[in-house]
Design a protein around this motif. Structure first.
Motif, mmCIF file in Angstrom:
data_model
loop_
_atom_site.group_PDB
_atom_site.id
_atom_site.type_symbol
_atom_site.label_atom_id
_atom_site.label_comp_id
_atom_site.label_asym_id
_atom_site.label_seq_id
_atom_site.Cartn_x
_atom_site.Cartn_y
_atom_site.Cartn_z
ATOM 1 N N TRP A 7 -14.052 18.842 -5.495
ATOM 2 C CA TRP A 7 -13.780 17.458 -5.120
ATOM 3 C C TRP A 7 -12.443 16.974 -5.663
ATOM 4 O O TRP A 7 -12.123 15.802 -5.603
ATOM 5 N N ALA A 8 -11.705 17.870 -6.268
ATOM 6 C CA ALA A 8 -10.459 17.457 -6.913
ATOM 7 C C ALA A 8 -9.364 17.147 -5.902
ATOM 8 O O ALA A 8 -8.342 16.583 -6.257
ATOM 9 N N SER A 9 -9.557 17.537 -4.639
ATOM 10 C CA SER A 9 -8.546 17.240 -3.632
ATOM 11 C C SER A 9 -8.522 15.739 -3.379
ATOM 12 O O SER A 9 -9.462 15.016 -3.677
ATOM 13 N N VAL A 10 -7.430 15.303 -2.783
ATOM 14 C CA VAL A 10 -7.251 13.868 -2.556
ATOM 15 C C VAL A 10 -8.240 13.387 -1.496
ATOM 16 O O VAL A 10 -8.362 13.969 -0.427
ATOM 17 N N ALA A 11 -8.958 12.307 -1.824
ATOM 18 C CA ALA A 11 -9.903 11.688 -0.894
ATOM 19 C C ALA A 11 -9.200 10.557 -0.166
ATOM 20 O O ALA A 11 -8.704 9.618 -0.792
ATOM 21 N N GLN A 12 -9.140 10.655 1.147
ATOM 22 C CA GLN A 12 -8.514 9.616 1.950
ATOM 23 C C GLN A 12 -9.525 8.501 2.202
ATOM 24 O O GLN A 12 -10.636 8.760 2.651
ATOM 25 N N ILE A 13 -9.137 7.274 1.904
ATOM 26 C CA ILE A 13 -10.006 6.143 2.201
ATOM 27 C C ILE A 13 -10.050 5.981 3.720
ATOM 28 O O ILE A 13 -9.044 5.650 4.349
ATOM 29 N N ASP A 69 -8.732 1.401 -10.497
ATOM 30 C CA ASP A 69 -8.002 2.666 -10.442
ATOM 31 C C ASP A 69 -8.893 3.740 -9.852
ATOM 32 O O ASP A 69 -10.036 3.944 -10.299
ATOM 33 N N LEU A 70 -8.383 4.438 -8.843
ATOM 34 C CA LEU A 70 -9.119 5.481 -8.140
ATOM 35 C C LEU A 70 -8.383 6.795 -8.312
ATOM 36 O O LEU A 70 -7.204 6.911 -7.956
ATOM 37 N N ASP A 71 -9.043 7.799 -8.857
ATOM 38 C CA ASP A 71 -8.423 9.103 -9.067
ATOM 39 C C ASP A 71 -8.449 9.933 -7.787
ATOM 40 O O ASP A 71 -9.429 9.887 -7.030
ATOM 41 N N ASN A 72 -7.396 10.685 -7.561
ATOM 42 C CA ASN A 72 -7.312 11.589 -6.423
ATOM 43 C C ASN A 72 -7.695 10.896 -5.117
ATOM 44 O O ASN A 72 -8.546 11.362 -4.360
ATOM 45 N N ALA A 73 -7.040 9.783 -4.889
ATOM 46 C CA ALA A 73 -7.349 9.003 -3.689
ATOM 47 C C ALA A 73 -6.061 8.572 -3.011
ATOM 48 O O ALA A 73 -5.010 8.435 -3.646
ATOM 49 N N ASP A 74 -6.157 8.347 -1.710
ATOM 50 C CA ASP A 74 -5.013 7.864 -0.947
ATOM 51 C C ASP A 74 -5.525 6.898 0.116
ATOM 52 O O ASP A 74 -6.714 6.885 0.462
ATOM 53 N N LEU A 95 -11.845 -14.392 -3.315
ATOM 54 C CA LEU A 95 -10.784 -13.380 -3.263
ATOM 55 C C LEU A 95 -9.561 -13.932 -2.554
ATOM 56 O O LEU A 95 -9.643 -14.382 -1.416
ATOM 57 N N ALA A 96 -8.410 -13.881 -3.231
ATOM 58 C CA ALA A 96 -7.167 -14.388 -2.648
ATOM 59 C C ALA A 96 -6.429 -13.316 -1.859
ATOM 60 O O ALA A 96 -5.721 -13.614 -0.898
ATOM 61 N N GLY A 97 -6.567 -12.068 -2.238
ATOM 62 C CA GLY A 97 -5.867 -10.992 -1.548
ATOM 63 C C GLY A 97 -6.002 -9.699 -2.329
ATOM 64 O O GLY A 97 -6.480 -9.680 -3.472
ATOM 65 N N ILE A 98 -5.572 -8.599 -1.713
ATOM 66 C CA ILE A 98 -5.675 -7.278 -2.336
ATOM 67 C C ILE A 98 -4.340 -6.565 -2.211
ATOM 68 O O ILE A 98 -3.765 -6.497 -1.124
ATOM 69 N N ARG A 99 -3.853 -6.054 -3.345
ATOM 70 C CA ARG A 99 -2.603 -5.277 -3.362
ATOM 71 C C ARG A 99 -2.928 -3.833 -3.720
ATOM 72 O O ARG A 99 -3.762 -3.570 -4.575
ATOM 73 N N VAL A 100 -2.252 -2.896 -3.048
ATOM 74 C CA VAL A 100 -2.513 -1.475 -3.261
ATOM 75 C C VAL A 100 -1.204 -0.774 -3.603
ATOM 76 O O VAL A 100 -0.163 -1.024 -2.970
ATOM 77 N N GLY A 101 -1.249 0.092 -4.606
ATOM 78 C CA GLY A 101 -0.064 0.867 -4.985
ATOM 79 C C GLY A 101 -0.451 2.246 -5.482
ATOM 80 O O GLY A 101 -1.585 2.460 -5.938
#
Length: 405
Positions: free
Chosen positions: A18-24, A62-67, A86-92
């Protein structure tokens, strides 16, 4: 102030596969007065850490191995004005294939919960963030506020006799309270018709119409367990009805079956001796699975609710439920065929309030093309609501609500 959310034990150690990147794959936000829910869906479980920050209020996830794709991130960034929390969500992106999601809050007084859901139905793995207010809305206070607004609106009508001589006092009659429970909602669409009609939408429309009809009745008032498109766990639906001292609980649904020729309206009451038919047992199992689909945090235990839902001293409640069920069937048959001419019984979790007569009404089969058209039609929705209102009126005319302390 800084707090870290507890990482579920199931995610403490993950296999190397499961260490590969998980795409949301998708992300959804469900705003409501009760709470706001954020859902992240992925093909594999996510390791996560959440921090709660104040001044200004925000949740840092924080999400590990995620994109995440630019399109999904942009959709999350668009704040919804009607969202109370909720006012908004920022992703980086962070070093090492990590993803940071910052949820900007509209205030600091929130009580967030985070939990994971295993795949079910059409959903993959889901990570759920529920943003609750520290002081949750009280359904009784909301009902009283609604009563006050209706009273003021009536006073403002033209011709209202503000200075007319007072009529002789009449004996005070207690207002009957009816809890209306539109099934499903949010992540749980309920049954879906061939034309894409979702059960959660049509039963909410019927519930709102029924609420207006009952509210217009003298000495009668109605409340909705959900008044928008969001999920309410089954136990909380019962809690809300008990909190407003409801005299009657009506759960509203639109059934589906594997064969499209199944048709007709049905009414169900609780059974403490097993289901009255195989179909009733199947339906109860399907409706009771709503918590799995809608998403319930199983780490939150409420012993009071557990005692309430396991209370077996419900003989009087079931007897009264069968009475109202018969009145309801009698009215429904005037506007739609009946799937079965008697009230059926099964172990529906949402009908287990020990002190409130409770029924579940399957208005029609959304899987039947003809009945799906009815359910989509606002005029037919009103006819369903009016027939149920007639059932309520006739029941209380013959079975007056008892005085409450």
């Amino acid at each position: 102030m800084l707090r870290a959310a507890v990482l579920p034990a199931a995610y403490a150690m993950l296999p190397s596969a499961w260490a590969s990147v998980a795409q949301i794959a998708s992300a959804r936000v469900w705003p409501a007065q009760d709470y706001t829910r954020v859902i992240l869906e992925t093909p594999a479980p996510l390791t996560h850490r959440m921090l709660v920050l104040k001044d200004p209020g925000r949740l840092v996830l924080d999400l590990d191995n995620a994109d995440i794709s630019a399109a999904i991130a942009a959709a999350l960034a668009r704040a919804q004005q009607r969202d109370p929390y909720l006012a908004g969500i920022r992703v980086g992106h962070q070093p090492g294939n990590a993803l940071r999601m910052v949820m900007d809050l509209k205030g600091d007084d929130v009580n967030p919960q985070i939990f994971a859901l295993a795949p079910v139905g059409e959903y993959g793995y889901r990570l759920v963030i529920d943003i609750y207010p520290v002081t949750p809305p009280d359904p009784l206070m909301a009902l009283l506020a609604s009563e006050a607004r209706k009273h003021e609106a009536r006073k403002a009508l033209p011709g209202h006799a503000r200075h007319a001589p007072k009529a002789p006092a009449k004996p005070e009659v207690r207002a009957v309270t009816v809890a209306l429970d539109p099934g499903h909602g949010g992540e749980d669409p309920g049954a879906i018709g061939r034309r894409g009609t979702r059960e959660k939408d049509v039963v909410l429309a019927i519930g709102r119409r029924l609420q207006k009809i009952l509210d217009a009745e003298p000495n009668m008032r109605a409340m909705l367990t959900r008044d928008d498109d969001y999920f309410v766990p089954l136990a909380q639906r019962v809690q809300k009805a008990r909190r407003v001292n409801a005299d009657l609980f009506i759960s509203i649904h639109a059934d589906a079956f594997r064969e499209s020729n199944a048709r007709g309206s049905s009414v169900f009451a609780l059974s403490d001796r097993g289901a009255t038919s195989a179909a009733a047992k199947w339906l109860a199992q399907k409706e009771n699975a709503a918590d799995l689909i809608g998403g319930v945090n199983l780490d939150i235990k409420d012993p009071l609710v557990a005692r309430t839902l396991l209370d077996l001293s419900q003989t009087a409640q079931i007897s009264d439920s069968l009475k109202i069920g018969r009145y309801m069937l009698n009215e429904l048959q005037a506007i739609n065929a009946l799937h079965k001419g008697s009230v059926e019984q099964a172990g529906f979790a949402v009908l287990k309030a020990p002190d409130i007569p409770s029924i579940l009404v399957e208005t029609a089969f959304i899987s039947n093309p003809d009945e799906e058209r009815k359910l989509r039609d606002p005029r037919e929705q009103r006819r369903f609501a009016e027939s149920m209102a007639d059932g309520v009126r006739h029941y209380f005319a013959q079975n007056p609500a008892l005085a409450r302390a």
